[in-house]
Design an enzyme around this catalytic site. Structure first.
Site, PDB file in Angstrom:
ATOM      1  N   TYR A   1      60.713  32.295 -21.026  1.00 40.54           N
ATOM      2  CA  TYR A   1      60.849  33.727 -21.304  1.00 40.54           C
ATOM      3  C   TYR A   1      62.156  34.213 -20.690  1.00 40.54           C
ATOM      4  O   TYR A   1      62.511  33.838 -19.560  1.00 40.54           O
ATOM      5  CB  TYR A   1      59.680  34.514 -20.705  1.00 40.54           C
ATOM      6  CG  TYR A   1      59.830  36.013 -20.839  1.00 40.54           C
ATOM      7  CD1 TYR A   1      59.306  36.690 -21.938  1.00 40.54           C
ATOM      8  CD2 TYR A   1      60.502  36.766 -19.869  1.00 40.54           C
ATOM      9  CE1 TYR A   1      59.442  38.063 -22.075  1.00 40.54           C
ATOM     10  CE2 TYR A   1      60.649  38.141 -20.005  1.00 40.54           C
ATOM     11  CZ  TYR A   1      60.113  38.777 -21.111  1.00 40.54           C
ATOM     12  OH  TYR A   1      60.265  40.138 -21.236  1.00 40.54           O
TER      13      TYR A   1
ATOM     14  N   GLU B   1      64.869  40.843 -25.629  1.00 40.56           N
ATOM     15  CA  GLU B   1      63.901  39.863 -25.134  1.00 40.56           C
ATOM     16  C   GLU B   1      63.864  38.637 -26.035  1.00 40.56           C
ATOM     17  O   GLU B   1      63.837  38.761 -27.258  1.00 40.56           O
ATOM     18  CB  GLU B   1      62.515  40.507 -25.081  1.00 40.56           C
ATOM     19  CG  GLU B   1      61.398  39.574 -24.616  1.00 40.56           C
ATOM     20  CD  GLU B   1      60.035  40.229 -24.680  1.00 40.56           C
ATOM     21  OE1 GLU B   1      59.666  40.909 -23.702  1.00 40.56           O
ATOM     22  OE2 GLU B   1      59.351  40.100 -25.725  1.00 40.56           O
TER      23      GLU B   1
END
Length: 385
Positions: A103, A191
């Protein structure tokens, strides 16, 4: 404003972040053609502005173009959290498969009042869930806007994530490029989830999320053109066109307030007395009667609304103008939804007099107004049940 995955990844690619090859399809036949061009094995992904696409069946693998056509037919037209899927992204499968999911995000740390890089070895899942259950797996560094991302910062993140050393240089480039993309586009969030290590030992952005600060769209005309108005609630689209800040929520008490801070306080007081706000609505500091009428129509367009609470503190906004707007809207809309009005400040007495002539329910304080609105909504709920 949020962008679709395919839009986010195109922006990432412009800043040197590796992404899979892929195209958007609007029909199953287009999905088949794209799969053929990509070599056959693809992933077909619903493009809607919400999370949970995989769990809803909106992400499917296809081993060949025929399967890609069928997967697209299955996904197109389906609803995910109330949004209809009108297009799919057809991406090539990751070269060599997926060895690990990570992530990575660039965002604004509002508490620290600085940009921040957030990274985790726990990719491919909801980061809020990771933060709740295993917060030790989330690692952050703040970025000085004058300096950008520094090598020691990405080294720290790579070490904390347990990233193989041979990927550190590549990881630094991706982090720096993601931050540059974030900064150049006035984003509030960029993101990558997941950022994968492929079976060939390379890093690749497999999925992307991109949120732009609405207040910066005036200097980001290209991004403004990317807005998907088809997925924007009709009420919110109308509010944006008329200069009203309006966000629909899940409650049953409509709120009309002038000023964002006062609107938040009104919502808090409403919840304190057991109510649930149906919206956030700020009509601004100098709202005219026509704007108030438009705002009321927006609130009443939500069938969940069982009471409306007005909380207006007159500075630039005049109480009599607000009252005229309410009465004008009620002349145009047939409704039996109870309304509670609290006016204070400039021309409040004149406004209250107009409302009294129309037998409108008023309140002297915000607490009194919130309690009356909650009671009215509860009474309406009782009648409905």
């Amino acid at each position: 404003m949020n962008l679709h995955e395919y839009q986010a990844k195109r922006l990432f690619a412009e800043h040197g972040i590796p992404i899979p090859r892929g195209e958007v399809a609007y029909t199953p036949e287009e999905a088949r053609r794209i799969a053929q061009d990509l070599g056959g094995k693809v992933v077909v992904k619903a493009q809607v502005l919400t999370g949970g696409r995989g769990k809803a069946g909106g992400v499917k693998l296809a081993a060949n173009p025929n399967e890609a056509e069928q997967r697209a037919a299955d996904i197109l037209g389906m609803k995910i959290k109330g949004l209809t899927v009108n297009k799919v992204l057809v991406d090539e499968m990751a070269p060599g498969g997926i060895a690990q999911e990570l992530y990575l995000a660039a965002l604004i740390d509002r508490g620290g009042r600085r940009p921040m890089i957030m990274a985790s070895a726990a990719g491919g899942m909801d980061i809020e869930e990771v933060a709740d259950k295993t917060p030790e797996q989330i690692h952050t560094v703040h970025v000085d806007p004058a300096l950008g991302v520094r090598g020691y910062q990405t080294t720290y993140l790579a070490q904390r994530m347990g990233l193989p050393r041979e990927l550190w240089r590549e990881f630094h480039g991706i982090v720096a490029n993601l931050y540059n993309c974030f900064k150049a586009n006035d984003a509030s969030l960029t993101e990558i989830n997941p950022l994968i290590i492929t079976g060939e030992g390379k890093l690749m952005a497999l999925d992307g999320k991109f949120s732009v600060d609405d207040n910066a769209l005036s200097r980001q005309p290209r991004l403004a053109e990317m807005r998907d108005v088809e997925e924007e609630p009709l009420a919110e689209a109308e509010a944006r066109r008329t200069g009203i800040t309006f966000i629909q929520l899940d409650g049953n008490i409509g709120c009309m307030v002038n000023g964002a801070g006062l609107a938040m306080a009104t919502m808090d007081i409403t919840k304190l007395y057991g109510g649930e706000p149906a919206n956030f609505l700020d009509i601004g500091g100098g709202a005219r009667a026509d704007q108030v009428a438009t705002a009321l129509r927006l609130i009443l367009s939500d069938p969940k609304v069982e009471a409306v609470l007005f909380n207006i503190f007159g500075g630039i906004t005049r109480g009599d103008e607000v009252a005229r707007g309410i009465l004008t809207a009620l002349e145009q809309i047939e409704t039996d939804v109870p309304m509670v009005v609290r006016l204070a400040g400039t021309n409040a007495e004149e406004g209250l007099a107009l409302l009294a002539e129309a037998d409108m329910m008023t309140a002297a304080t915000l607490s009194e107004a919130a309690q009356k609105a909650v009671a009215a909504a509860n009474q309406a709920t009782g009648r409905a049940s």
